[in-house]
Design a protein around this motif. Structure first.
Motif, PDB file in Angstrom:
ATOM      1  N   ASP A 293      54.697  41.638  49.741  1.00  0.00           N
ATOM      2  CA  ASP A 293      54.554  42.539  48.699  1.00  0.00           C
ATOM      3  C   ASP A 293      53.136  43.285  49.238  1.00  0.00           C
ATOM      4  O   ASP A 293      52.520  44.546  49.085  1.00  0.00           O
ATOM      5  CB  ASP A 293      54.092  41.915  47.553  1.00  0.00           C
ATOM      6  CG  ASP A 293      53.293  40.778  47.357  1.00  0.00           C
ATOM      7  OD1 ASP A 293      52.960  40.198  48.569  1.00  0.00           O
ATOM      8  OD2 ASP A 293      53.177  40.252  46.227  1.00  0.00           O
ATOM      9  N   HIS A 294      52.260  42.299  49.810  1.00  0.00           N
ATOM     10  CA  HIS A 294      50.682  42.900  50.327  1.00  0.00           C
ATOM     11  C   HIS A 294      50.379  41.775  51.158  1.00  0.00           C
ATOM     12  O   HIS A 294      51.068  40.709  51.535  1.00  0.00           O
ATOM     13  CB  HIS A 294      49.969  42.945  48.992  1.00  0.00           C
ATOM     14  CG  HIS A 294      50.155  41.971  48.103  1.00  0.00           C
ATOM     15  ND1 HIS A 294      49.341  40.608  48.491  1.00  0.00           N
ATOM     16  CD2 HIS A 294      50.524  41.605  46.829  1.00  0.00           C
ATOM     17  CE1 HIS A 294      49.489  39.840  47.478  1.00  0.00           C
ATOM     18  NE2 HIS A 294      50.351  40.363  46.740  1.00  0.00           N
ATOM     19  N   GLY A 295      49.078  41.873  51.859  1.00  0.00           N
ATOM     20  CA  GLY A 295      48.402  41.325  52.720  1.00  0.00           C
ATOM     21  C   GLY A 295      47.490  40.177  52.116  1.00  0.00           C
ATOM     22  O   GLY A 295      47.750  39.883  50.818  1.00  0.00           O
ATOM     23  N   GLU A 296      46.890  39.428  52.948  1.00  0.00           N
ATOM     24  CA  GLU A 296      46.021  38.368  52.186  1.00  0.00           C
ATOM     25  C   GLU A 296      44.851  38.009  53.114  1.00  0.00           C
ATOM     26  O   GLU A 296      44.994  38.119  54.340  1.00  0.00           O
ATOM     27  CB  GLU A 296      46.706  37.096  52.077  1.00  0.00           C
ATOM     28  CG  GLU A 296      45.954  35.943  51.827  1.00  0.00           C
ATOM     29  CD  GLU A 296      45.721  35.801  50.165  1.00  0.00           C
ATOM     30  OE1 GLU A 296      45.987  36.855  49.355  1.00  0.00           O
ATOM     31  OE2 GLU A 296      45.547  34.613  49.533  1.00  0.00           O
ATOM     32  N   HIS A 297      43.709  38.076  52.873  1.00  0.00           N
ATOM     33  CA  HIS A 297      42.555  37.745  53.531  1.00  0.00           C
ATOM     34  C   HIS A 297      42.523  36.303  53.865  1.00  0.00           C
ATOM     35  O   HIS A 297      42.287  35.509  52.943  1.00  0.00           O
ATOM     36  CB  HIS A 297      41.171  38.141  52.910  1.00  0.00           C
ATOM     37  CG  HIS A 297      40.462  39.330  53.883  1.00  0.00           C
ATOM     38  ND1 HIS A 297      40.275  40.572  53.692  1.00  0.00           N
ATOM     39  CD2 HIS A 297      40.249  39.201  55.202  1.00  0.00           C
ATOM     40  CE1 HIS A 297      39.574  41.220  54.636  1.00  0.00           C
ATOM     41  NE2 HIS A 297      39.580  40.313  55.594  1.00  0.00           N
ATOM     42  N   VAL A 298      42.447  35.743  55.034  1.00  0.00           N
ATOM     43  CA  VAL A 298      42.073  33.897  55.361  1.00  0.00           C
ATOM     44  C   VAL A 298      41.023  34.268  56.371  1.00  0.00           C
ATOM     45  O   VAL A 298      41.283  33.572  57.467  1.00  0.00           O
ATOM     46  CB  VAL A 298      43.611  33.566  55.720  1.00  0.00           C
ATOM     47  CG1 VAL A 298      43.327  32.200  55.573  1.00  0.00           C
ATOM     48  CG2 VAL A 298      44.689  34.068  55.200  1.00  0.00           C
ATOM     49  N   TYR A 299      39.846  34.619  55.984  1.00  0.00           N
ATOM     50  CA  TYR A 299      38.570  34.746  56.762  1.00  0.00           C
ATOM     51  C   TYR A 299      38.896  35.338  57.881  1.00  0.00           C
ATOM     52  O   TYR A 299      38.378  35.120  59.095  1.00  0.00           O
ATOM     53  CB  TYR A 299      38.334  33.338  57.248  1.00  0.00           C
ATOM     54  CG  TYR A 299      37.937  32.030  56.076  1.00  0.00           C
ATOM     55  CD1 TYR A 299      37.089  32.338  55.125  1.00  0.00           C
ATOM     56  CD2 TYR A 299      38.869  30.989  55.590  1.00  0.00           C
ATOM     57  CE1 TYR A 299      36.704  31.689  53.982  1.00  0.00           C
ATOM     58  CE2 TYR A 299      38.693  30.197  54.625  1.00  0.00           C
ATOM     59  CZ  TYR A 299      37.650  30.532  53.805  1.00  0.00           C
ATOM     60  OH  TYR A 299      37.275  29.883  52.675  1.00  0.00           O
ATOM     61  N   ASP A 300      39.514  36.534  57.848  1.00  0.00           N
ATOM     62  CA  ASP A 300      39.726  37.165  59.029  1.00  0.00           C
ATOM     63  C   ASP A 300      38.961  38.491  59.303  1.00  0.00           C
ATOM     64  O   ASP A 300      38.666  39.151  58.180  1.00  0.00           O
ATOM     65  CB  ASP A 300      41.244  37.921  58.886  1.00  0.00           C
ATOM     66  CG  ASP A 300      42.265  37.011  58.585  1.00  0.00           C
ATOM     67  OD1 ASP A 300      42.951  36.190  59.683  1.00  0.00           O
ATOM     68  OD2 ASP A 300      42.659  36.909  57.393  1.00  0.00           O
ATOM     69  N   ASP A 301      38.053  38.438  60.322  1.00  0.00           N
ATOM     70  CA  ASP A 301      37.054  39.447  60.553  1.00  0.00           C
ATOM     71  C   ASP A 301      35.686  39.362  59.523  1.00  0.00           C
ATOM     72  O   ASP A 301      35.007  40.282  59.538  1.00  0.00           O
ATOM     73  CB  ASP A 301      37.692  41.038  60.715  1.00  0.00           C
ATOM     74  CG  ASP A 301      38.667  41.041  61.605  1.00  0.00           C
ATOM     75  OD1 ASP A 301      38.508  40.110  62.649  1.00  0.00           O
ATOM     76  OD2 ASP A 301      39.635  41.776  61.523  1.00  0.00           O
ATOM     77  N   THR A 302      35.774  38.694  58.757  1.00  0.00           N
ATOM     78  CA  THR A 302      35.074  38.431  57.500  1.00  0.00           C
ATOM     79  C   THR A 302      35.097  37.169  56.681  1.00  0.00           C
ATOM     80  O   THR A 302      36.195  36.518  57.115  1.00  0.00           O
ATOM     81  CB  THR A 302      35.002  39.437  56.552  1.00  0.00           C
ATOM     82  OG1 THR A 302      34.307  39.388  55.387  1.00  0.00           O
ATOM     83  CG2 THR A 302      36.412  39.896  56.159  1.00  0.00           C
ATOM     84  N   LEU A 303      34.227  36.860  56.152  1.00  0.00           N
ATOM     85  CA  LEU A 303      34.093  35.547  55.192  1.00  0.00           C
ATOM     86  C   LEU A 303      34.894  35.456  54.074  1.00  0.00           C
ATOM     87  O   LEU A 303      34.614  34.984  53.183  1.00  0.00           O
ATOM     88  CB  LEU A 303      33.019  34.745  55.136  1.00  0.00           C
ATOM     89  CG  LEU A 303      32.311  34.251  56.456  1.00  0.00           C
ATOM     90  CD1 LEU A 303      31.031  33.578  56.405  1.00  0.00           C
ATOM     91  CD2 LEU A 303      33.477  33.305  57.277  1.00  0.00           C
ATOM     92  N   VAL A 304      35.829  36.390  53.901  1.00  0.00           N
ATOM     93  CA  VAL A 304      36.652  36.392  52.685  1.00  0.00           C
ATOM     94  C   VAL A 304      38.137  35.914  52.685  1.00  0.00           C
ATOM     95  O   VAL A 304      38.928  35.670  53.542  1.00  0.00           O
ATOM     96  CB  VAL A 304      37.039  37.909  52.302  1.00  0.00           C
ATOM     97  CG1 VAL A 304      38.038  38.358  51.284  1.00  0.00           C
ATOM     98  CG2 VAL A 304      35.782  38.851  52.205  1.00  0.00           C
ATOM     99  N   CYS A 305      38.317  35.124  51.585  1.00  0.00           N
ATOM    100  CA  CYS A 305      39.572  34.460  51.565  1.00  0.00           C
ATOM    101  C   CYS A 305      40.094  34.843  50.152  1.00  0.00           C
ATOM    102  O   CYS A 305      39.519  34.833  49.136  1.00  0.00           O
ATOM    103  CB  CYS A 305      39.484  32.854  51.653  1.00  0.00           C
ATOM    104  SG  CYS A 305      40.912  32.025  51.545  1.00  0.00           S
TER     105      CYS A 305
END
Ligand SMILES: [Zn+2]
Length: 580
Positions: free
Chosen positions: A469-481
Motif C-alpha cells: 500500500d505504501h512504504g515506511e521509514h525505518v531510520y533510512d537516510d534520516t532518524l525517522v521511524c
C-alpha cells in the motif's frame, strides 16, 4: 453616560468572572503554538479568533444557570487539556497535527493496534515534554484556583469589572475581529460546504486543537458522500465481454513495505530470499519504479481498487471497483484481509480502509468470499483458503498486515533472523538498530508469506501480482521511524514512504500458456507507474472489455503512457520531488 458604563460593565462581566478560565485557555493556546511551531504570519489573526472564541464561551457560561455553568466549565477544561496535550504529543512524536488524515488513522486503528500504539510510543521524550508543559499549567491553574477560593470569592468588589478592564476588552475584541475577519470567512465557507470534492483548505486556518478536530470531523463527514457516489456508479456496472483472460489472478497487498529493505531492490541483507531465487529463475519480475499515491492505507486502498486515478478529474468514487468487474465477468472473487472484518459494527461509517468494502451493497457486488476472523500472523490468514472452493476463473485478493508497526509483533520465534548486532549503523542507538532488525525480520517473514501464497497456485495457470500500500521509514537516510504527514513530502520521504515494491510471479503453467504476457511483463518492468492505475492491468489480465478500461493506464499495454503525472497526495509531483 451611566447607561454606557452599565453596558460596558455588562459586556465585561462574563469575561471578568471567568478571568482564570481565560488565562488558562490562553496558556494552553500558547503552549500549543510554542510546541507545534505555529509562529507564522497569521498569528495575530489566530489570536483574534481565540479572543472571539473565549468571549463567546464566557458569555454562554455566564448565561447558564450557576450549577450548569460550573459543570460546563469543568467539562471545557477537561476537553481543552486533553485535546491540546494529545495533539502536542502527536506533534512532538510524529510531527502530526489533528488533520482528517490523523483522525482517519485513529479511526482505522483496531483495538489491537491501539494497544500496540500505546506500547510502542507512550514513553520517551515526546511524552515527557507533553506532561511537563501541561502538568505545569495544571499545577499553576490549581494553585490559582486555591488562592482565588481562599481570597473570598463572594467579595462583591472583586466581582465587578473595573472600567479599564471593560475598555481593554472592547479594544481587544475590535482588534481581534478585524484581524480574524478573512480567516473567519474561509472557515464559514468550509463549514457550510456540502460537497466533498472542493474542500481543499489550508489547515493552518484552524488555530486551535478544538477547531482542527472540528475541521477534520467535517472532512470525514463529507467523505461519507463519496460512498453514495460510488454506489450509484456500481449500480450500473457494465462489462461488454470477457475472453482469453488468465484463469487465476492473485493480488497480494502488502503493508508498510519499504522496498529499499528488499533484496529485490538492492538491499544488502537477505530479507527476500525466496523472491530473489524466483527472480533469478525467471518466474518473478520486480518492477523498479512504482509509487503509491499516498502514505496512508485507506487512501491507497480506495485508489488502487477503483478505476479512477488520482491525476484524473473527480475522485476515486467516480470510478468503479475492479473486483466487481471481474465478478460480473464470471470470476469467483475471494477477499482475505488481515486488517479488517466485514462486521456489523463497521457498516456504520468510520472512514477506515474498510468503510466502502464493508458496505453491504458494495460487498455483495465485489466478493464471493471473505475471511471471518483476523489473525495475529499473516501466515495464519492463509488457512482461510483451506475452506475455500475456487471456480474455473478466480480472483484472489490477499491483504496482509505485512510490516505494520510494531514490527516485532509480526514475528514468531522462527522469524528472528537478524539482531541489533547484524545491523551495521553506527549512527543509531542499540534500540534503533533492534527496530531495524525487527523490520528486516518482518520483511523476511513477509517473503515467506508470499512464498506460501504462490505455492498454493504453483500447479495452476496463475499470475500473482504483489504490491504494498505504501512504504515506511525505518531510520533510512534520516532518524525517522514510521510515517510522517509533513507537506510537501521531502525527497527522502518520497523515496522511503511512497516508493513501493511491485512484483509479478508466474506459475510454471502460466509461463507455458501465456508467453506473450510474460514477455510484456518483462518489457514493462522499468516503466514509471503509480499503483492507483493497477485496476487497468488487472482488467486486461482478465481479458475484460468494458468502458472503464484505459490502455494508457495499463502497465502491460503497448499504449501505456509513461508520462502521466504521478501526483502523490493529489498535489505533489513525485518525479519532481525526487529530482529536486
Ligand atoms: Zn498501510
Amino acid at each position: 453616560m451611566n447607561r454606557l458604563l452599565h453596558c460596558l460593565e455588562l459586556l465585561a462581566r462574563p469575561v471578568w468572572k471567568n478571568g482564570l478560565f481565560c488565562l488558562v485557555m490562553l496558556a494552553i493556546h500558547f503552549v500549543c503554538v510554542w510546541r507545534m511551531d505555529q509562529w507564522h504570519p497569521d498569528l495575530w489573526a489566530h489570536l483574534g479568533g481565540v479572543a472571539q472564541d473565549l468571549f463567546i464561551i464566557c458569555l454562554l457560561l455566564h448565561l447558564l444557570p450557576h450549577r450548569t455553568g460550573r459543570v460546563a466549565k469543568v467539562a471545557l477544561y477537561v476537553i481543552a487539556y486533553f485535546t491540546a496535550a494529545f495533539e502536542v504529543f502527536l506533534y512532538e512524536r510524529f510531527r502530526m497535527n489533528y488533520t482528517p488524515t490523523a483522525l482517519q488513522l485513529w479511526a482505522e486503528t483496531t483495538p489491537q493496534e491501539t494497544s500496540e500504539f500505546f506500547a510502542a510510543y507512550l514513553h520517551g521524550p515526546a511524552l515527557r515534554t507533553t506532561l511537563l508543559c501541561f502538568g505545569g499549567i495544571l499545577f499553576l491553574h490549581l494553585l490559582l484556583e486555591a488562592v482565588h477560593f481562599a481570597s473570598g470569592k463572594y467579595n462583591n468588589a472583586f466581582r465587578r469589572p473595573p472600567l479599564a478592564f471593560g475598555l481593554f476588552l472592547i479594544a481587544v475584541l475590535v482588534a481581534g475581529t478585524a484581524a480574524a475577519w478573512t480567516n473567519r470567512g474561509w472557515m464559514w465557507r468550509y463549514f457550510t460546504n456540502t460537497t466533498s470534492t472542493r474542500t481543499e483548505i489550508r489547515i493552518d486556518l484552524f488555530y486551535s486543537p478544538a477547531w482542527r478536530l472540528a475541521y477534520s470531523a467535517k472532512m470525514l463527514h463529507l467523505a461519507n458522500g463519496e460512498l453514495d457516489t460510488l454506489r450509484r456508479h456500481m449500480d450500473t456496472l457494465r462489462v461488454d465481454s470477457c475472453a482469453g483472460g488468465c484463469p487465476n489472478i492473485v493480488v497480494i497487498i502488502g503493508e508498510s513495505y519499504n522496498k529499499h529493505h528488499s533484496q529485490l531492490y538492492g538491499y544488502n541483507r537477505a530479507t527476500t530470499p525466496w523472491q530473489r531465487a524466483e527472480q533469478q529463475a525467471g518466474r518473478l519480475v520486480a518492477f523498479t519504479d512504482a509509487v503509491a499515491c499516498w502514505n496512508l492505507t485507506s487512501n491507497v486502498f480506495k485508489y488502487s481498487l477503483s478505476t479512477r486515478s488520482m491525476d484524473q478529474e473527480g475522485a476515486w468514487c467516480d470510478g468503479v471497483l475492479y473486483p466487481a468487474l471481474l465478478r460480473k465477468a464470471g470470476y469467483r472473487v475471494a477477499f482475505l484481509t488481515n486488517q479488517f472484518l466485514a462486521t456489523r459494527r463497521q457498516h456504520s461509517f468510520d472512514f477506515n480502509g474498510s468503510f466502502f468494502l464493508n458496505d453491504p451493497q458494495l460487498d455483495s457486488l465485489c466478493f464471493d468470499f471473505r475471511n471471518r476472523r483476523l489473525y495475529r500472523y499473516d501466515r495464519q490468514l492463509l488457512r482461510e483458503l483451506d475452506s475455500y472452493t475456487p471456480a474455473d476463473r478466480n480472483l484472489t485478493i490477499v491483504h496482509l498486515f505485512g510490516q505494520h508497526q510494531k514490527y516485532s509483533y509480526r514475528l514468531t520465534k522462527g522469524d528472528l533472523h537478524f539482531t541489533a548486532d547484524s545491523i551495521v549503523r553506527p549512527d543509531l542507538t542499540r534500540d534503533q538498530r533492534q527496530t531495524v532488525a525487527d523490520y528486516d525480520n518482518a520483511t523476511r517473514c513477509n517473503d515467506d508469506v508470499i512464498r506460501r501464497i504462490c505455492q498454493r497456485f504453483n500447479d495452476e495457470d496463475a499470475i500473482v501480482v504483489h504490491y504494498a500500500d505504501h512504504g515506511e521509514h525505518v531510520y533510512d537516510d534520516t532518524l525517522v521511524c514510521g510515517r510522517t504527514g509533513a507537506n510537501p513530502p521531502s525527497a527522502v520521504v518520497a523515496r522511503h514512504q511512497f516508493e513501493v515494491p511491485l512484483t509479478v510471479w508466474f506459475s510454471p503453467k502460466f509461463m507455458t500458456a501465456h508467453p506473450d504476457l510474460v514477455r510484456r511483463v518483462q518489457t514493462a518492468k522499468d516503466r514509471p507507474f503509480m499503483t492507483d492505475d493497477l485496476p487497468h492491468m488487472i482488467i486486461a489480465l482478465a481479458g475484460i472489455s468494458c468502458p472503464y478500461y484505459d490502455p494508457r493506464r495499463d502497465l502491460l499495454s503497448d499504449s501505456f503512457n509513461t508520462r502521466r503525472p504521478r501526483l502523490i497526495k493529489r498535489q505533489y509531483d513525485y518525479d519532481r520531488l525526487v529530482t529536486k
